[in-house]
Design a protein around this motif. Structure first.
Motif, PDB file in Angstrom:
ATOM      1  N   THR A  68      -4.945   4.274   9.435  1.00 29.68           N
ATOM      2  CA  THR A  68      -4.264   3.507   8.398  1.00 29.68           C
ATOM      3  C   THR A  68      -2.976   2.898   8.926  1.00 29.68           C
ATOM      4  OG1 THR A  68      -5.108   5.053   6.728  1.00 29.68           O
ATOM      5  CG2 THR A  68      -3.293   3.611   6.065  1.00 29.68           C
ATOM      6  N   MET A  69      -2.716   1.664   8.522  1.00 26.10           N
ATOM      7  CA  MET A  69      -1.450   1.012   8.849  1.00 26.10           C
ATOM      8  C   MET A  69      -0.755   0.655   7.542  1.00 26.10           C
ATOM      9  SD  MET A  69      -2.538  -1.460  12.060  1.00 26.10           S
ATOM     10  CE  MET A  69      -0.859  -1.487  12.723  1.00 26.10           C
ATOM     11  N   ASN A  70       0.407   1.247   7.301  1.00 28.40           N
ATOM     12  CA  ASN A  70       1.156   0.997   6.084  1.00 28.40           C
ATOM     13  C   ASN A  70       2.332   0.071   6.368  1.00 28.40           C
ATOM     14  OD1 ASN A  70      -0.497   2.756   4.599  1.00 28.40           O
ATOM     15  ND2 ASN A  70       0.737   4.534   5.167  1.00 28.40           N
ATOM     16  N   PHE A  71       2.311  -1.106   5.772  1.00 31.02           N
ATOM     17  CA  PHE A  71       3.375  -2.089   5.950  1.00 31.02           C
ATOM     18  C   PHE A  71       4.325  -2.001   4.756  1.00 31.02           C
ATOM     19  CE2 PHE A  71       0.048  -3.457   8.704  1.00 31.02           C
ATOM     20  CZ  PHE A  71       0.659  -4.141   9.747  1.00 31.02           C
ATOM     21  N   GLU A  72       5.554  -1.605   5.020  1.00 27.06           N
ATOM     22  CA  GLU A  72       6.530  -1.387   3.964  1.00 27.06           C
ATOM     23  C   GLU A  72       7.531  -2.544   3.901  1.00 27.06           C
ATOM     24  OE1 GLU A  72       8.368   2.366   4.742  1.00 27.06           O
ATOM     25  OE2 GLU A  72       6.502   3.499   4.506  1.00 27.06           O
ATOM     26  N   GLY A  73       7.742  -3.067   2.697  1.00 23.28           N
ATOM     27  CA  GLY A  73       8.711  -4.137   2.526  1.00 23.28           C
ATOM     28  C   GLY A  73       8.390  -5.396   3.286  1.00 23.28           C
ATOM     29  N   TRP A  74       7.125  -5.703   3.402  1.00 20.23           N
ATOM     30  CA  TRP A  74       6.683  -6.825   4.238  1.00 20.23           C
ATOM     31  C   TRP A  74       6.663  -8.111   3.415  1.00 20.23           C
ATOM     32  CZ3 TRP A  74       6.537  -5.596   9.239  1.00 20.23           C
ATOM     33  CH2 TRP A  74       5.982  -6.495  10.151  1.00 20.23           C
ATOM     34  N   THR A  75       7.782  -8.433   2.784  1.00 19.53           N
ATOM     35  CA  THR A  75       7.846  -9.611   1.921  1.00 19.53           C
ATOM     36  C   THR A  75       9.142 -10.373   2.152  1.00 19.53           C
ATOM     37  OG1 THR A  75       8.856  -8.326   0.124  1.00 19.53           O
ATOM     38  CG2 THR A  75       6.448  -8.538   0.113  1.00 19.53           C
ATOM     39  N   ASN A  76       9.100 -11.670   1.854  1.00 20.85           N
ATOM     40  CA  ASN A  76      10.278 -12.513   1.943  1.00 20.85           C
ATOM     41  C   ASN A  76      10.166 -13.600   0.881  1.00 20.85           C
ATOM     42  OD1 ASN A  76      12.078 -14.817   3.075  1.00 20.85           O
ATOM     43  ND2 ASN A  76      12.541 -13.077   4.413  1.00 20.85           N
ATOM     44  N   SER A  77      11.278 -13.942   0.243  1.00 22.15           N
ATOM     45  CA  SER A  77      11.259 -14.933  -0.832  1.00 22.15           C
ATOM     46  C   SER A  77      11.015 -16.350  -0.328  1.00 22.15           C
ATOM     47  CB  SER A  77      12.580 -14.885  -1.610  1.00 22.15           C
ATOM     48  OG  SER A  77      13.678 -15.140  -0.745  1.00 22.15           O
ATOM     49  N   ASP A  78      11.250 -16.577   0.963  1.00 19.38           N
ATOM     50  CA  ASP A  78      11.018 -17.888   1.562  1.00 19.38           C
ATOM     51  C   ASP A  78       9.550 -17.979   1.986  1.00 19.38           C
ATOM     52  OD1 ASP A  78      10.736 -19.853   3.799  1.00 19.38           O
ATOM     53  OD2 ASP A  78      12.885 -20.124   3.494  1.00 19.38           O
ATOM     54  N   SER A  79       8.833 -18.978   1.487  1.00 15.86           N
ATOM     55  CA  SER A  79       7.393 -19.070   1.750  1.00 15.86           C
ATOM     56  C   SER A  79       7.083 -19.275   3.234  1.00 15.86           C
ATOM     57  CB  SER A  79       6.776 -20.207   0.930  1.00 15.86           C
ATOM     58  OG  SER A  79       7.374 -21.456   1.264  1.00 15.86           O
ATOM     59  N   LYS A  80       7.938 -20.003   3.959  1.00 14.35           N
ATOM     60  CA  LYS A  80       7.716 -20.196   5.390  1.00 14.35           C
ATOM     61  C   LYS A  80       7.849 -18.879   6.136  1.00 14.35           C
ATOM     62  CE  LYS A  80       8.806 -25.028   6.411  1.00 14.35           C
ATOM     63  NZ  LYS A  80       9.709 -25.925   7.207  1.00 14.35           N
ATOM     64  N   LEU A  81       8.873 -18.128   5.800  1.00 14.92           N
ATOM     65  CA  LEU A  81       9.083 -16.843   6.456  1.00 14.92           C
ATOM     66  C   LEU A  81       7.993 -15.850   6.068  1.00 14.92           C
ATOM     67  CD1 LEU A  81      12.971 -16.482   6.242  1.00 14.92           C
ATOM     68  CD2 LEU A  81      11.573 -17.456   8.081  1.00 14.92           C
ATOM     69  N   GLN A  82       7.522 -15.940   4.831  1.00 18.73           N
ATOM     70  CA  GLN A  82       6.433 -15.062   4.413  1.00 18.73           C
ATOM     71  C   GLN A  82       5.162 -15.365   5.200  1.00 18.73           C
ATOM     72  OE1 GLN A  82       6.616 -12.398   2.152  1.00 18.73           O
ATOM     73  NE2 GLN A  82       4.651 -11.985   3.139  1.00 18.73           N
ATOM     74  N   ALA A  83       4.931 -16.618   5.503  1.00 11.04           N
ATOM     75  CA  ALA A  83       3.751 -16.989   6.287  1.00 11.04           C
ATOM     76  C   ALA A  83       3.817 -16.377   7.687  1.00 11.04           C
ATOM     77  CB  ALA A  83       3.642 -18.515   6.383  1.00 11.04           C
ATOM     78  N   ILE A  84       5.008 -16.343   8.272  1.00  3.91           N
ATOM     79  CA  ILE A  84       5.188 -15.718   9.580  1.00  3.91           C
ATOM     80  C   ILE A  84       4.923 -14.222   9.479  1.00  3.91           C
ATOM     81  CG2 ILE A  84       6.862 -15.191  11.401  1.00  3.91           C
ATOM     82  CD1 ILE A  84       8.230 -17.874  10.680  1.00  3.91           C
ATOM     83  N   LEU A  85       5.456 -13.600   8.443  1.00  3.38           N
ATOM     84  CA  LEU A  85       5.217 -12.174   8.225  1.00  3.38           C
ATOM     85  C   LEU A  85       3.722 -11.889   8.086  1.00  3.38           C
ATOM     86  CD1 LEU A  85       8.043 -11.267   5.676  1.00  3.38           C
ATOM     87  CD2 LEU A  85       7.800 -10.329   7.971  1.00  3.38           C
ATOM     88  N   ASP A  86       3.040 -12.712   7.315  1.00  2.07           N
ATOM     89  CA  ASP A  86       1.614 -12.478   7.059  1.00  2.07           C
ATOM     90  C   ASP A  86       0.794 -12.551   8.343  1.00  2.07           C
ATOM     91  OD1 ASP A  86       2.155 -12.184   4.378  1.00  2.07           O
ATOM     92  OD2 ASP A  86       1.553 -14.229   3.831  1.00  2.07           O
ATOM     93  N   ASP A  87       1.029 -13.581   9.156  1.00  2.00           N
ATOM     94  CA  ASP A  87       0.255 -13.712  10.385  1.00  2.00           C
ATOM     95  C   ASP A  87       0.700 -12.707  11.439  1.00  2.00           C
ATOM     96  OD1 ASP A  87      -1.444 -15.660   9.435  1.00  2.00           O
ATOM     97  OD2 ASP A  87      -0.262 -17.340  10.196  1.00  2.00           O
ATOM     98  N   GLY A  88       1.986 -12.343  11.440  1.00  2.00           N
ATOM     99  CA  GLY A  88       2.452 -11.296  12.346  1.00  2.00           C
ATOM    100  C   GLY A  88       1.821  -9.957  12.026  1.00  2.00           C
TER     101      GLY A  88
END
Length: 217
Positions: free
Chosen positions: A71-91
């Protein structure tokens, strides 16, 4: 765990005795200068569907799922900026893809190529092949936390995050032997990555550096 390290930059210490030590190298000037302050068998098969699903941005991405034994638990993996969230998602998916490939024993998995490019792809494959060679899989749980993300002046994504490997181990597929982080070794690993948006709209990881002990709880 007594597993081979992904290539680590000269500034970092690589140790084959570390649990999931990951890649280093690769980034050219960008990766070296980007800084963010504060910065049952384990053999169960991970499933990465050959069919891709369309995400909210219209890009078809491979579906990656991990077995119940890891299992991989990603904690707090969110950002209010949609561009930065896209980087988080693909990372996030890049990290999941590499671990799924270890469990699948497939360094050439399409989903690894999908989320990595250049030197990051080469070192990811080398890291995965180290596990394949020793016939080891992954079990347990890793916690991924303290994500820090931004766009640099050249338009590259810069993503730092921490991984807690304290509850994860390798498990040999033949012998069943399990190995975790050695006593006296920090289970915390900081990843420092750069990502570049591809022509098809995917933020692909192009460089990764790691440092063990750089993160706290």
């Amino acid at each position: 765990m007594n597993r081979p390290a992904r290539l680590v930059t000269a500034a970092l210490t690589a140790s084959a005795a570390l649990l999931l030590t990951a890649c280093g190298s690769g980034g050219g000037d960008d990766s070296s200068s980007d800084k963010i302050k504060g910065a049952d068998q384990g053999g169960g098969k991970a499933s990465a569907s050959a069919s891709a699903s369309a995400s909210s941005d219209g890009v078809k991405r491979p579906e990656i799922s991990l077995p119940s034994t890891f299992t991989m638990n990603f904690e707090g993996w969110t950002n209010s900026d949609s561009k930065l969230q896209a980087i988080l998602d693909d990372g996030k998916e890049e990290l999941r893809a590499n671990h799924a490939a270890i469990i699948e024993a497939d360094a050439d998995a399409d989903y690894v190529t999908f989320y990595n490019e250049g030197v990051a792809l080469e070192t990811s494959r080398k890291w995965i092949k180290g596990y394949v060679k020793t016939d080891d899989s992954l079990i347990g749980t890793v916690r991924v936390f303290d994500s820090q993300v931004r766009l640099n002046s050249t338009g590259l994504g810069v993503l730092f995050y921490c991984v807690d490997e304290g509850k994860a181990s390798t498990k040999n597929r033949k012998t069943g032997k399990e190995e975790g982080t050695p006593d006296g070794t920090s289970p915390y690993l900081q990843y420092r990555t750069t990502l570049e948006k591809s022509s098809r709209g995917v933020w692909q990881t192009r460089s990764v550096e790691t440092e063990r002990g750089a993160c706290g709880q």
